[in-house]
Design a protein around this motif. Structure first.
Motif, PDB file in Angstrom:
ATOM      1  N   SER A 128      99.504  41.799  -1.836  1.00 51.32           N
ATOM      2  CA  SER A 128     100.159  41.279  -3.185  1.00 51.32           C
ATOM      3  C   SER A 128     101.362  40.642  -2.699  1.00 51.32           C
ATOM      4  O   SER A 128     101.502  39.500  -3.566  1.00 51.32           O
ATOM      5  CB  SER A 128      99.972  42.259  -4.188  1.00 51.32           C
ATOM      6  OG  SER A 128     101.219  42.963  -3.954  1.00 51.32           O
ATOM      7  N   ALA A 129     102.182  40.804  -1.756  1.00 51.17           N
ATOM      8  CA  ALA A 129     103.357  40.289  -1.636  1.00 51.17           C
ATOM      9  C   ALA A 129     102.921  38.696  -1.141  1.00 51.17           C
ATOM     10  O   ALA A 129     103.651  37.744  -1.595  1.00 51.17           O
ATOM     11  CB  ALA A 129     104.118  40.786  -0.421  1.00 51.17           C
ATOM     12  N   LEU A 130     102.069  38.603  -0.221  1.00 46.11           N
ATOM     13  CA  LEU A 130     101.490  37.113   0.433  1.00 46.11           C
ATOM     14  C   LEU A 130     101.062  36.583  -0.796  1.00 46.11           C
ATOM     15  O   LEU A 130     101.105  35.127  -0.886  1.00 46.11           O
ATOM     16  CB  LEU A 130     100.676  37.441   1.500  1.00 46.11           C
ATOM     17  CG  LEU A 130     101.211  38.005   2.929  1.00 46.11           C
ATOM     18  CD1 LEU A 130      99.938  38.301   3.801  1.00 46.11           C
ATOM     19  CD2 LEU A 130     102.260  37.101   3.402  1.00 46.11           C
ATOM     20  N   GLU A 131     100.041  37.182  -1.589  1.00 50.41           N
ATOM     21  CA  GLU A 131      99.503  36.641  -2.777  1.00 50.41           C
ATOM     22  C   GLU A 131     100.291  35.835  -3.799  1.00 50.41           C
ATOM     23  O   GLU A 131     100.025  34.856  -4.262  1.00 50.41           O
ATOM     24  CB  GLU A 131      98.488  37.372  -3.436  1.00 50.41           C
ATOM     25  CG  GLU A 131      97.218  37.754  -2.701  1.00 50.41           C
ATOM     26  CD  GLU A 131      96.124  36.938  -2.618  1.00 50.41           C
ATOM     27  OE1 GLU A 131      95.985  36.206  -1.619  1.00 50.41           O
ATOM     28  OE2 GLU A 131      95.819  36.498  -3.690  1.00 50.41           O
ATOM     29  N   THR A 132     101.468  36.686  -4.108  1.00 48.73           N
ATOM     30  CA  THR A 132     102.210  36.285  -5.463  1.00 48.73           C
ATOM     31  C   THR A 132     103.661  35.837  -5.269  1.00 48.73           C
ATOM     32  O   THR A 132     104.411  35.530  -6.145  1.00 48.73           O
ATOM     33  CB  THR A 132     102.112  37.410  -6.447  1.00 48.73           C
ATOM     34  OG1 THR A 132     102.538  38.558  -5.782  1.00 48.73           O
ATOM     35  CG2 THR A 132     100.681  37.664  -6.642  1.00 48.73           C
ATOM     36  N   THR A 133     104.263  36.209  -4.131  1.00 52.74           N
ATOM     37  CA  THR A 133     105.631  36.030  -3.976  1.00 52.74           C
ATOM     38  C   THR A 133     105.909  34.515  -3.388  1.00 52.74           C
ATOM     39  O   THR A 133     105.557  34.078  -2.403  1.00 52.74           O
ATOM     40  CB  THR A 133     106.201  36.814  -2.957  1.00 52.74           C
ATOM     41  OG1 THR A 133     105.933  38.168  -3.036  1.00 52.74           O
ATOM     42  CG2 THR A 133     107.790  36.995  -2.970  1.00 52.74           C
ATOM     43  N   PRO A 134     106.807  33.808  -4.364  1.00 56.03           N
ATOM     44  CA  PRO A 134     107.364  32.578  -4.033  1.00 56.03           C
ATOM     45  C   PRO A 134     108.066  32.717  -2.841  1.00 56.03           C
ATOM     46  O   PRO A 134     108.686  33.643  -2.314  1.00 56.03           O
ATOM     47  CB  PRO A 134     108.227  32.062  -5.236  1.00 56.03           C
ATOM     48  CG  PRO A 134     107.840  32.826  -6.382  1.00 56.03           C
ATOM     49  CD  PRO A 134     107.492  34.197  -5.569  1.00 56.03           C
ATOM     50  N   SER A 135     108.133  31.546  -1.964  1.00 59.03           N
ATOM     51  CA  SER A 135     108.787  31.374  -0.835  1.00 59.03           C
ATOM     52  C   SER A 135     110.411  31.576  -1.288  1.00 59.03           C
ATOM     53  O   SER A 135     110.965  30.799  -2.317  1.00 59.03           O
ATOM     54  CB  SER A 135     108.614  30.074  -0.046  1.00 59.03           C
ATOM     55  OG  SER A 135     107.288  30.035   0.427  1.00 59.03           O
ATOM     56  N   GLY A 136     111.091  32.135  -0.495  1.00 59.60           N
ATOM     57  CA  GLY A 136     112.550  32.308  -0.557  1.00 59.60           C
ATOM     58  C   GLY A 136     112.949  33.419  -1.551  1.00 59.60           C
ATOM     59  O   GLY A 136     113.976  34.083  -1.569  1.00 59.60           O
ATOM     60  N   GLU A 137     111.851  34.303  -1.815  1.00 56.11           N
ATOM     61  CA  GLU A 137     112.064  35.661  -2.445  1.00 56.11           C
ATOM     62  C   GLU A 137     111.823  36.702  -1.563  1.00 56.11           C
ATOM     63  O   GLU A 137     110.997  36.584  -0.720  1.00 56.11           O
ATOM     64  CB  GLU A 137     111.154  35.731  -3.935  1.00 56.11           C
ATOM     65  CG  GLU A 137     111.846  34.665  -4.650  1.00 56.11           C
ATOM     66  CD  GLU A 137     111.286  34.684  -6.192  1.00 56.11           C
ATOM     67  OE1 GLU A 137     110.413  35.782  -6.266  1.00 56.11           O
ATOM     68  OE2 GLU A 137     111.592  33.961  -7.179  1.00 56.11           O
ATOM     69  N   THR A 138     112.234  37.832  -1.918  1.00 52.24           N
ATOM     70  CA  THR A 138     112.222  39.118  -1.006  1.00 52.24           C
ATOM     71  C   THR A 138     111.576  40.096  -2.166  1.00 52.24           C
ATOM     72  O   THR A 138     112.117  40.354  -3.247  1.00 52.24           O
ATOM     73  CB  THR A 138     113.715  39.540  -0.756  1.00 52.24           C
ATOM     74  OG1 THR A 138     114.162  38.593   0.131  1.00 52.24           O
ATOM     75  CG2 THR A 138     113.404  40.776   0.263  1.00 52.24           C
ATOM     76  N   VAL A 139     110.394  40.880  -1.740  1.00 58.46           N
ATOM     77  CA  VAL A 139     109.927  42.020  -2.436  1.00 58.46           C
ATOM     78  C   VAL A 139     109.792  42.982  -1.522  1.00 58.46           C
ATOM     79  O   VAL A 139     109.806  43.121  -0.305  1.00 58.46           O
ATOM     80  CB  VAL A 139     108.606  41.615  -2.685  1.00 58.46           C
ATOM     81  CG1 VAL A 139     108.701  40.521  -4.217  1.00 58.46           C
ATOM     82  CG2 VAL A 139     107.744  41.152  -1.792  1.00 58.46           C
ATOM     83  N   ALA A 140     109.868  44.368  -2.076  1.00 58.16           N
ATOM     84  CA  ALA A 140     109.567  45.460  -1.508  1.00 58.16           C
ATOM     85  C   ALA A 140     108.085  45.834  -1.384  1.00 58.16           C
ATOM     86  O   ALA A 140     107.558  45.297  -2.155  1.00 58.16           O
ATOM     87  CB  ALA A 140     110.333  46.604  -2.156  1.00 58.16           C
ATOM     88  N   VAL A 141     107.713  46.280  -0.190  1.00 60.49           N
ATOM     89  CA  VAL A 141     106.446  46.512  -0.040  1.00 60.49           C
ATOM     90  C   VAL A 141     105.961  47.963  -0.350  1.00 60.49           C
ATOM     91  O   VAL A 141     106.556  48.962   0.198  1.00 60.49           O
ATOM     92  CB  VAL A 141     105.879  46.363   1.167  1.00 60.49           C
ATOM     93  CG1 VAL A 141     104.413  46.407   1.384  1.00 60.49           C
ATOM     94  CG2 VAL A 141     106.549  45.070   1.788  1.00 60.49           C
ATOM     95  N   LYS A 142     105.370  48.062  -1.451  1.00 58.63           N
ATOM     96  CA  LYS A 142     104.699  49.385  -1.993  1.00 58.63           C
ATOM     97  C   LYS A 142     103.831  50.387  -0.798  1.00 58.63           C
ATOM     98  O   LYS A 142     103.155  49.684  -0.387  1.00 58.63           O
ATOM     99  CB  LYS A 142     103.994  49.261  -3.175  1.00 58.63           C
ATOM    100  CG  LYS A 142     104.817  49.213  -4.420  1.00 58.63           C
ATOM    101  CD  LYS A 142     104.159  49.209  -5.690  1.00 58.63           C
ATOM    102  CE  LYS A 142     102.680  48.234  -5.582  1.00 58.63           C
ATOM    103  NZ  LYS A 142     102.004  48.146  -6.700  1.00 58.63           N
ATOM    104  N   GLY A 143     104.275  51.559  -0.828  1.00 59.31           N
ATOM    105  CA  GLY A 143     103.397  52.466   0.031  1.00 59.31           C
ATOM    106  C   GLY A 143     103.774  52.071   1.320  1.00 59.31           C
ATOM    107  O   GLY A 143     103.523  52.918   2.284  1.00 59.31           O
TER     108      GLY A 143
END
Lengths: 167, 273
Positions: free
Chosen positions: B155-170
């Protein structure tokens, strides 16, 4: 500090305006060009260059890699603001002796080229690198550099034809 | 570069004239163009038109009008205080010692396909290592390099815009920072991203298959310090990935709008859009 490094710094200092010009051609904006230049110099100072590398070519290559890796990602993020930003130009309003185009017209035409064409034409036409050298800097085959360059010149020529009323 | 493939082309086309301008044609071809230019005003006009492009560029970016910021010049003038501080900032700079750090790596990169294969093998081990501390590596990703919708990275690859950082669940304290979206020469949609933590990370490129992201290449990088930070560590490894992106990208990277459209379409964009 080694003697070798002393030489490297002097060469880099000398090279700075050319590197900055390359940064300008890549980024299209004064401010981004300065950032890219700074990052390039930081990386060169912290990582050095292989003993057998030509420092000039190496520096352009590092600059290109940083642009692709980091700055471009940031540019994508702020893509909407780029075109709105005022053009910073040290000699605004001056017109080129050759084509009677304003400097901003030329720069903006350059900015509209696909990135790899922009890179090829600035390395060869502006910086005077041979095709072989430009290919090494860009990490592309010579034939690719050649065709990017030719497409860049043709595209710019077409823009300039339109911009300059024939007389 | 003398070249057989040139022989078939008309000496009047832009490719040849452009190469002539740079003095990069084979000698015989250089002479042939010179003759044509002398004999035919139309060829001459086309050559002049291209030559004017170079002149206009040179005039617009004249070296003596290029200013360089003092902060950068100072870095080069004052070795002891320039650059990032290190433990010994006041004593003898240690940079000289770094100088030979990455030539070996650079040589390795010259054989891209082989190096790419090697580094893919490396991903498996490295990602497994990243995920290991308290849980076993997620199956699929670590072994096959495929991120399907069961994987937290998906889902990080699917929905995160470039330049943003997200935590990867699990996963174990991991973050993902998206860098870039582009289309390959073969029409696939790919994303360049960092995965890891502040200490160490992996820079990687994944391309969207029918229902999963496939990891194409990856190399160890220095760690993701923050969304805004530029990595200066591991330049060698990271530029290796940049070369890969460069070699496979068709045109420019996606801008924010194109990327949004791709995300909305769940990465099922028609080719050539």
């Amino acid at each position: 500090m080694t003697v070798k490094e002393e030489v490297g710094r002097a060469v880099l200092l000398e090279l700075l305006p050319r590197l900055k010009r390359f940064c300008l051609a890549l980024t299209g904006r004064e401010h981004d060009a300065d950032d890219l230049l700074q990052m390039t110099v930081e990386r060169l100072l912290s990582k050095g260059a292989p003993a057998d590398a030509d420092l000039t070519k190496w520096s352009f290559r590092v600059c290109k890699n940083i642009w692709i890796d980091e700055v471009r990602a940031r540019k994508v993020r702020s893509a909407t603001s780029i075109d709105d930003a005022p053009e910073v130009n040290p000699v605004d309003g001056e017109r080129t002796a050759v084509a009677h185009l304003s400097l901003n017209q030329v720069r903006s035409a350059l900015k509209d080229l696909p990135e790899e064409q922009r890179m090829a034409i600035s390395l060869v036409a502006l910086e005077g690198f041979s095709y072989q050298e430009a290919a090494e800097i860009m990490g592309s085959p010579i034939g690719t550099v050649m065709s990017r360059l030719s497409r860049a010149r043709a595209a710019l020529a077409a823009v300039f034809d339109e911009a300059v009323p024939s007389h | 570069m003398s070249d057989d493939h040139k022989k078939g082309a008309s000496i009047f086309d832009d490719d040849v004239l452009s190469t002539y301008l740079d003095g990069e044609l084979a000698e015989a071809d250089m002479l042939a163009v010179e003759k044509a230019v002398a004999a035919d005003p139309a060829v001459r006009a086309r050559l002049d038109r291209l030559r004017r492009v170079d002149a206009a560029l040179g005039a617009a970016l004249r070296l003596d009008t290029i200013s360089t910021p003092d902060r950068v010049k100072d870095m080069l003038r004052a070795p002891a205080s320039a650059g990032r501080a290190n433990e010994d900032a006041n004593s003898v700079p240690v940079r000289g010692g770094d100088v030979v750090r990455f030539p070996t790596f650079f040589r390795m990169r010259t054989a891209l396909p082989m190096a790419a294969a090697a580094s893919l093998a490396l991903v498996a081990g490295y990602v497994a290592g990243l995920m290991q501390p308290s849980s076993p590596p997620a199956p699929g990703f670590a072994i096959a390099g495929v991120v399907n919708d069961a994987h937290p990275l998906f889902s990080a690859l699917e929905t995160t815009p470039s330049g943003e950082t997200v935590a990867v669940k699990g996963a174990v304290g991991e973050i993902v920072r998206l860098l870039l979206t582009y289309r390959t020469n073969e029409g696939a949609l790919c994303r360049e991203f960092d995965i890891g933590d502040a200490e160490r990370s992996l820079r990687s490129v994944a391309c969207r298959g029918a229902d999963a992201w496939e990891i194409k290449i990856a190399a160890a990088a220095g760690g993701i310090t923050s969304a805004q930070a530029y990595e200066t560590a591991s330049a060698g490894d990271v530029s290796f990935i940049a070369d890969y992106v460069d070699a496979t990208m068709d045109g420019d990277p996606f801008d924010a709008e194109d990327e949004k459209a791709a995300i909305r379409a769940e990465w099922r964009l028609p080719e050539g859009e």
